[in-house]
Design a protein around this motif. Structure first.
Motif, PDB file in Angstrom:
ATOM      1  N   UNK A 184      33.773  32.720  34.884  1.00  0.00           N
ATOM      2  CA  UNK A 184      33.933  34.129  35.222  1.00  0.00           C
ATOM      3  C   UNK A 184      33.978  35.013  33.997  1.00  0.00           C
ATOM      4  N   UNK A 185      34.072  36.308  34.261  1.00  0.00           N
ATOM      5  CA  UNK A 185      34.042  37.295  33.191  1.00  0.00           C
ATOM      6  C   UNK A 185      35.323  38.115  33.211  1.00  0.00           C
ATOM      7  N   UNK A 186      35.237  39.363  32.752  1.00  0.00           N
ATOM      8  CA  UNK A 186      36.428  40.200  32.663  1.00  0.00           C
ATOM      9  C   UNK A 186      37.084  40.422  34.024  1.00  0.00           C
ATOM     10  N   UNK A 187      36.323  40.264  35.101  1.00  0.00           N
ATOM     11  CA  UNK A 187      36.898  40.470  36.428  1.00  0.00           C
ATOM     12  C   UNK A 187      37.931  39.401  36.779  1.00  0.00           C
ATOM     13  N   UNK A 188      37.876  38.252  36.097  1.00  0.00           N
ATOM     14  CA  UNK A 188      38.928  37.246  36.284  1.00  0.00           C
ATOM     15  C   UNK A 188      40.270  37.782  35.789  1.00  0.00           C
ATOM     16  N   UNK A 189      40.260  38.532  34.691  1.00  0.00           N
ATOM     17  CA  UNK A 189      41.494  39.148  34.189  1.00  0.00           C
ATOM     18  C   UNK A 189      41.973  40.260  35.105  1.00  0.00           C
ATOM     19  N   UNK A 190      41.038  40.988  35.730  1.00  0.00           N
ATOM     20  CA  UNK A 190      41.422  42.017  36.706  1.00  0.00           C
ATOM     21  C   UNK A 190      42.177  41.360  37.855  1.00  0.00           C
ATOM     22  N   UNK A 191      41.679  40.197  38.303  1.00  0.00           N
ATOM     23  CA  UNK A 191      42.371  39.453  39.361  1.00  0.00           C
ATOM     24  C   UNK A 191      43.792  39.113  38.923  1.00  0.00           C
ATOM     25  N   UNK A 192      43.932  38.616  37.691  1.00  0.00           N
ATOM     26  CA  UNK A 192      45.265  38.249  37.198  1.00  0.00           C
ATOM     27  C   UNK A 192      46.193  39.460  37.159  1.00  0.00           C
ATOM     28  N   UNK A 193      45.675  40.604  36.728  1.00  0.00           N
ATOM     29  CA  UNK A 193      46.498  41.817  36.692  1.00  0.00           C
ATOM     30  C   UNK A 193      46.931  42.227  38.099  1.00  0.00           C
ATOM     31  N   UNK A 194      46.021  42.094  39.065  1.00  0.00           N
ATOM     32  CA  UNK A 194      46.392  42.393  40.440  1.00  0.00           C
ATOM     33  C   UNK A 194      47.460  41.456  40.948  1.00  0.00           C
ATOM     34  N   UNK A 195      47.347  40.168  40.611  1.00  0.00           N
ATOM     35  CA  UNK A 195      48.360  39.196  41.026  1.00  0.00           C
ATOM     36  C   UNK A 195      49.701  39.464  40.349  1.00  0.00           C
TER      37      UNK A 195
END
Length: 684
Positions: free
Chosen positions: A182-193
């Motif tokens: 994955x890309x930067x959107x994997x970090x977006x997921x982590x921030x949402x979690x």
């Protein structure tokens, strides 16, 4: 502690082990020179380690050192010693975010949104460099200073080299399938979690395996709904969506959505405001991807149902204008007035939060600027620190941090000065380099415009170097010389009543050196004697000012004394030449030390401008002496230097021989000097 290596123990003391994370050992230690407490993350080479681990460890640290957002823990140094790779970073006093939630419970919704928006800004900076974190979780976030701000500790290596996978409760579906995918959107997921965790107060099951988590996601099991926080729940759902095309597309877009949500809340956060509003970025809305903008209006916070915990209830109490007959027009007018009133309240609260946030950033900038100045002072006044280039680099790092928080004139000035010193282009052994000058010229021009004496001084150093290094025939040289002179005078005037004596000395000795160089250039170019005399006189004026505030400790006292020896000799003021030479000698001999070879050479060369090219050798007693030959000018400098260093008998012999060869030299002026100190040739 010997196992850590001499290089580490030479730099650090009070070394205490903190923990190990499987790959590295972590220590807390105090820098011997700076006095600052650092975290040392140490990777030790061992048989069977994956190829490229050491290089990746150091590369990730160097990458983190480039990050400037205040949420990133600052990396100060990266070095290697034998089988060790070492990263030194700030020691952050605080508690991990997950531990705080476990002990104190969930954050209120406004504080939680502000915290994650703040982290999203930092993560966006990492993404701007083309790198994703892949390990974001509350355990890597430290709440510093009673929760006043949050810091991300480091960039992890575990995904790439251990195969353990990301923190399951925060990993995106694509990372659960293949760690590190994955890309930067994997970090977006982590921030949402993370946002879900801190709002709900419920941490993911620590025993959940990656395969089990993936099975749940594939079976439609997303994060539990935030039942009391519907509008934030919508933001969490958008950030943690299974489909990449439907997920909030980048961290900056997530921060912007949270910022708009915060602006709609009528209750200011009861936590410190710097975690409650991200720094506004007006351009974000225009550039954010459509998926980040596509949330329906009600999903970004029109206001909760009446009584919803931690969120606005303003929609249930909107005032209406009083009317005699509740007709349609009057109701519309009342709703408009009431709506405008509510918007105004929210706008004022948001503005107040932003102003407070800006004030905090300015205050943090001021604190870091003062820290930078303290480090620079230590570098310029402590002989041990003066020999350690890492001290100067640390001062630049602090100044750069200060500018990142708020680009105040003082912060910009201190940064420019530290950068000029680090570059060293203004020093005596530098050569003209058009590219380096272009960079230094651009950076100091902005700093000098602010009027802070540090910035003005930095610009004077750069333009003074151009004046010295350019050929006399260069058409731009004269302008640089004139402007440097003006800037030196401005800096000197600004610091006239400043208590920072070390900085005043720094301006004085470099300004004196500037005038000395001007005089030497005029002499070598065959200019009229008046031009050189005027420059020597200006130099002596600075020396006279400096003598009034001389002390015996700062390193740059010696530098002023060295330059003033040359100024007095060039001006033909030999009583002052002897006086400055003896001050220099006394400083060297203080505390039982010996006269340094460098200062012996300064005394001999300073007697006449013609002696600046003197060469030296060691005599049978290992004393530094000039190679004089039969040059009357060199003999004059030899005689003057001997007299200044207490060797009057030897000086008389040289004067007798030299005066016969060239009686036009001012031999009588140096005959009047001497005495008062032991001859250095006799073993001082």
């Amino acid at each position: 502690m010997g196992a850590l290596g001499n290089n580490i123990e030479d730099r650090y003391e009070s070394i205490v082990a903190i923990n190990t994370d499987g790959l590295t050992s972590v220590y807390r230690a105090r820098h011997r020179v700076l006095g600052a407490v650092h975290v040392l993350r140490i990777l030790r080479h061992a048989a069977g380690q994956p190829n490229g681990l050491r290089e990746a460890f150091l590369d990730r640290a160097r990458l983190q050192a480039r990050l400037r957002h205040p949420a990133w823990v600052r990396v100060h140094n990266v070095f290697e010693e034998a089988d060790l790779a070492v990263v030194a970073s700030d020691f952050v006093e605080g508690v991990a975010l997950d531990a705080h939630i476990t002990s104190a419970g969930a954050l209120d919704s406004v504080a939680a949104a502000g915290l994650v928006a703040f982290l999203a800004e930092a993560v966006a900076e990492l993404h701007d460099l083309g790198v994703a974190h892949h390990e974001l979780r509350p355990g890597l976030v430290i709440l510093e200073g009673e929760g006043r701000t949050a810091r991300i500790t480091h960039l992890s290596l575990s995904l790439q080299f251990t195969g353990e996978g990301p923190a399951v409760g925060y990993a995106s579906p694509e990372e659960l399938v293949h760690p590190g995918a994955g890309d930067a959107r994997a970090d977006v997921h982590a921030l949402g979690a993370i946002l879900h965790h801190v709002v709900s107060g419920v941490a993911p099951d620590p025993s959940l395996r990656r395969s089990d988590a993936l099975s749940r996601r594939l079976g439609g099991g997303a994060l539990p709904a935030l039942t009391n926080h519907e509008s934030l729940g919508a933001i969490v759902r958008a950030a943690t969506g299974d489909r990449l095309s439907e997920r909030t597309q980048d961290a900056r877009a997530l921060g912007a959505v949270l910022g708009r949500w915060l602006a709609r809340q009528s209750t200011p956060p009861h936590h410190d405001v710097e975690l409650s509003l991200p720094e506004p970025e007006p351009e974000v809305e225009a550039s954010a991807p459509a998926t980040a903008q596509a949330l329906p209006e009600e999903d970004v916070g029109p206001g909760p149902a009446p009584g919803e915990v931690g969120e606005s209830t303003a929609t249930s109490t909107v005032p209406t204008a009083p009317v005699a007959s509740p007709g349609r027009g009057s109701r519309a007018f009342g709703a408009m007035v009431g709506g405008c009133g509510a918007i105004a309240v929210v706008a004022l609260l948001a503005l107040g939060a932003f102003v407070a946030y800006s004030h905090w950033r300015a205050g943090r900038s001021a604190d870091l600027t003062d820290e930078a100045l303290s480090i620079l002072e230590k570098y310029k006044t402590d002989p041990v620190a003066n020999d350690d280039a890492s001290v100067l680099t640390a001062g630049l790092s602090r100044a750069t941090q200060a500018v990142d928080y708020a680009a105040t004139p003082k912060a910009l000035g201190v940064q420019a000065l530290a950068q000029t010193w680090v570059d060293g282009w203004h020093l005596a052994n530098a050569k003209w380099d058009a590219d380096r000058f272009r960079r230094a010229n651009a950076s100091t021009a902005t700093a000098a415009t602010g009027g802070a004496p540090e910035g003005v001084f930095a610009r004077a150093l750069v333009l003074g170097a151009a004046c010295k290094l350019l050929e006399l025939s260069d058409g731009s040289r004269s302008g640089y010389c004139t402007e440097a002179d003006s800037l030196y005078k401005e800096a000197n005037s600004s610091l006239a009543h400043d208590p920072r004596t070390w900085l005043r000395f720094e301006v004085m000795w470099t300004r004196t050196a500037f005038y000395n160089q001007q005089a030497l250039a005029a002499t070598s170019a065959g200019s009229s004697a008046d031009v050189a005399a005027r420059a020597w006189t200006q130099a002596m004026s600075v020396c006279d000012e400096g003598r009034a505030i001389l002390s015996s400790s700062p390193v740059n006292d010696r530098e002023l004394e060295q330059e003033c020896v040359a100024s007095a000799g060039g001006a033909g003021r030999y009583a002052e030449y002897f006086s400055w030479a003896r001050l220099l000698q006394a400083d060297d001999l203080a505390g039982g030390s010996k006269l340094t070879s460098d200062n012996v050479q300064v005394v001999y060369r300073g007697a006449l401008p013609a002696c600046s090219a003197l060469r030296f050798e060691r005599n049978r007693k290992k004393k530094t002496v000039p190679q004089v030959g039969d040059s009357p000018s060199y003999m004059f400098c030899y005689a003057a230097g001997l007299r200044a260093l207490g060797c009057t008998g030897q000086s008389d012999i040289v004067i007798g021989a030299g005066a016969t060869l060239d009686p036009t030299l001012p031999w009588a002026d140096i005959l009047a000097g001497g005495g008062g100190v032991t001859c250095y040739l006799d073993g001082s």
